[in-house]
Design a protein around this motif. Sequence first.
Motif: not given
Length: 244
Positions: A55-62, A182-188
Amino acid sequence: MSGTIRTEDGRGRLGSVLSGLVVAVGCVLFLGGFAWGAVLYQPYTVPSDSMTPTLQVGSRVLAQRIDGDEVRRGDIVVFNDPLWSDMPMVKRVVGIGGDTIACCGAGGRITINGEPIEEPYLLPGYPASGQKFSATVPEDSLFLLGDERHNSLDSRVHLQEAGQGSVPRSAVTARVDAIAWPLDGVLERPAPFAELPGGVSRPGPVTPLFYAIVGGCVLVLAGAAYGPLARRTTARSRKDTVGV
């Protein structure tokens, strides 16, 4: 000629009904997906680089709203603990109640109950920790580390406190399931933790919710576009019929 026009009008009415149904289904999927997603998930902005490179600083996560009892090793969780900070924090769970966590074992890896664990989310070539430590996690607690082990204020910093740096499960408010921006998708879920007792947590419903929202949007647009296209086709067909 009149018989032809009546047939086309009948088809037009049927097409209008079907397009209306398509739009209605699309609205249910689109709005329902958003509403259900708002109930299950909370957005969270990563405040520091302690979870890089995941996770990068400033990333928006769900982050899915969950109870602390649902947390498993390998999960990235959002939690509140006044002993750590007066703001929500995000870290990775590497140990649960009863585990003995130590570093460093073979190959510079952390050990869980004496077993070295591969951590594929860490930067390659770096040890799992720049400092040696050992801690036994109390029951109903979690041992939390950042993925950037050289720049993370985590359970290692709080080892001298009661609970050896662990955080109560009740402090967890959510589990990070996906990176929205950014649109990196689902975390495994990390595969090495799946081999330990208790395994890993199941993926949240973020993927089906995404498809429901996108599918609903497509249906609404398709149904809305049918009307003008059908009217244009019918008008052209009538013109051709009258000309004949």
